[in-house]
Scaffold this active site. Structure first.
Site, PDB file in Angstrom:
ATOM      1  N   ASP A 167      33.005 104.259  17.316  1.00  0.00           N
ATOM      2  CA  ASP A 167      32.560 102.862  17.364  1.00  0.00           C
ATOM      3  C   ASP A 167      31.107 102.876  16.907  1.00  0.00           C
ATOM      4  O   ASP A 167      30.235 103.410  17.610  1.00  0.00           O
ATOM      5  CB  ASP A 167      32.699 102.331  18.790  1.00  0.00           C
ATOM      6  CG  ASP A 167      32.204 100.892  18.919  1.00  0.00           C
ATOM      7  OD1 ASP A 167      31.424 100.445  18.051  1.00  0.00           O
ATOM      8  OD2 ASP A 167      32.597 100.231  19.894  1.00  0.00           O
TER       9      ASP A 167
ATOM     10  N   THR B  87      26.679  92.651   0.537  1.00  0.00           N
ATOM     11  CA  THR B  87      27.500  91.513   0.125  1.00  0.00           C
ATOM     12  C   THR B  87      26.737  90.484  -0.694  1.00  0.00           C
ATOM     13  O   THR B  87      25.514  90.340  -0.550  1.00  0.00           O
ATOM     14  CB  THR B  87      28.068  90.834   1.399  1.00  0.00           C
ATOM     15  OG1 THR B  87      28.663  89.585   1.054  1.00  0.00           O
ATOM     16  CG2 THR B  87      26.982  90.558   2.434  1.00  0.00           C
ATOM     17  N   ASP B  88      27.496  89.758  -1.496  1.00  0.00           N
ATOM     18  CA  ASP B  88      26.941  88.600  -2.223  1.00  0.00           C
ATOM     19  C   ASP B  88      26.489  87.504  -1.255  1.00  0.00           C
ATOM     20  O   ASP B  88      25.704  86.639  -1.632  1.00  0.00           O
ATOM     21  CB  ASP B  88      27.996  88.049  -3.193  1.00  0.00           C
ATOM     22  CG  ASP B  88      29.347  87.775  -2.552  1.00  0.00           C
ATOM     23  OD1 ASP B  88      29.713  88.478  -1.581  1.00  0.00           O
ATOM     24  OD2 ASP B  88      30.054  86.846  -3.001  1.00  0.00           O
TER      25      ASP B  88
ATOM     26  N   TYR C  98      26.635  86.089   9.297  1.00  0.00           N
ATOM     27  CA  TYR C  98      27.148  87.324   8.678  1.00  0.00           C
ATOM     28  C   TYR C  98      26.195  87.803   7.588  1.00  0.00           C
ATOM     29  O   TYR C  98      25.807  88.983   7.559  1.00  0.00           O
ATOM     30  CB  TYR C  98      28.541  87.055   8.093  1.00  0.00           C
ATOM     31  CG  TYR C  98      29.051  88.142   7.166  1.00  0.00           C
ATOM     32  CD1 TYR C  98      29.503  89.362   7.652  1.00  0.00           C
ATOM     33  CD2 TYR C  98      29.091  87.942   5.780  1.00  0.00           C
ATOM     34  CE1 TYR C  98      29.974  90.350   6.796  1.00  0.00           C
ATOM     35  CE2 TYR C  98      29.547  88.930   4.919  1.00  0.00           C
ATOM     36  CZ  TYR C  98      29.991  90.126   5.429  1.00  0.00           C
ATOM     37  OH  TYR C  98      30.452  91.111   4.579  1.00  0.00           O
TER      38      TYR C  98
END
Ligand SMILES: NC(=O)c1ccc[n+]([C@@H]2O[C@H](COP(=O)([O-])OP(=O)(O)OC[C@H]3O[C@@H](n4cnc5c(N)ncnc54)[C@H](OP(=O)(O)O)[C@@H]3O)[C@@H](O)[C@H]2O)c1
Length: 238
Positions: free
Chosen positions: A10, A66-67, A90
């Site tokens: 984790d 990410t974009d 996010y």
């Protein structure tokens, strides 16, 4: 090679002892974009804490971003030198994760991933298209759907190149509705696409209206067009 799942580690916790590691490919993440709006701290624990723990392994690190770190106001491709301005929880966690990766990492910003496993837009559309005559799909977000098989090959090239942020996404661009139409066409499914807006869908998290990624760095890996990615992925499906 050691492929780890959440049961093995984790990533919100420091890594268990693995022994010496040559290269870390860190793909574990909180990817529930809407869920992160309600649980930003939990998302940060996975995305920021997880990346920090991966960096603490002390091995060369490839991490995926990410974009969604961009606000989507441009109408020409986002380059590595463009200023991030995430509009969602996010996106903010992923931007902080980039910082947590440290100077000696390859930070791979990519977009709209699809493949033959897990949950993704392609598999969702194939399931819906087999079951329905029509699906409603957003037509005011534009990006580059990227086949994970092509991304993996690009990452192999990338680890021979200098560290830092790299934009690595499929060639070409489209909206989600155009991608859905291409999926139905390539898969031979008789399903119409009803074009709707992001506002019609009313999701909790804001998404960039435009998030095409291109690299301005020397000799970046070049990926095939997203439509070739779609065909290659369909060919790999059982
Ligand atoms: N999907 C996209 O369109 C996209 C676009 C740009 C960048 N990215 C980035 O690319 C990377 C991979 O994304 P993806 O779409 O492949 O994501 P995904 O399908 O959601 O897979 C994420 C993986 O992370 C694991 N995970 C979640 N929390 C964890 C934890 N606390 N400890 C260990 N493992 C944990 C998940 O395990 P479980 O299955 O057990 O939950 C899952 O195997 C991520 O960094 C993502 O931000 C994705």
């Amino acid at each position: 090679m050691l492929a780890l799942t959440r049961d093995d580690w984790d990533v919100t916790e420091p890594a268990p002892a693995f022994g010496p590691v040559d290269l870390v490919l860190h793909a574990a993440a909180w990817t529930d974009v809407d869920g992160a709006e309600a649980e930003p701290q939990e998302a940060a624990a996975v995305n920021v804490g997880g990346t920090q723990h991966a960096a603490e392994l002390g091995a060369p690190l490839v991490t995926f971003s990410t974009d969604y770190v961009f606000d989507g106001r441009k109408r020409t491709p986002y380059l590595e030198s463009d200023a991030p301005n995430p509009q969602s929880a996010y996106g903010r966690t992923k931007l902080h994760a980039e910082a947590a990766a440290g100077e000696d990492a390859w930070i791979v910003r990519t977009s709209w991933l699809f493949g033959w496993t897990s949950r993704n837009f392609l598999l969702t559309m194939l399931a819906l298209g087999a079951d329905r005559d029509e699906v409603a799909v957003v037509d005011d977000q534009r990006g580059s759907p990227t086949f994970v098989g092509h991304l993996a090959k690009a990452v192999r090239e990338l680890v021979e190149l200098p560290h830092g942020v790299w934009h690595v996404a499929a060639d070409g661009d489209c909206t989600w509705a155009e991608f859905a139409e291409a999926i139905f066409e390539e898969a031979g499914l008789d399903c119409r696409v009803r074009r709707i807006s992001t506002a019609d869908l009313g999701r909790p998290a804001a998404r960039p209206a435009y998030s095409v990624l291109r690299s301005e760095r020397d000799g970046p890996p070049r990926l095939p067009h997203w439509r070739d990615g779609l065909r290659d992925c369909l060919a790999r499906l059982p």
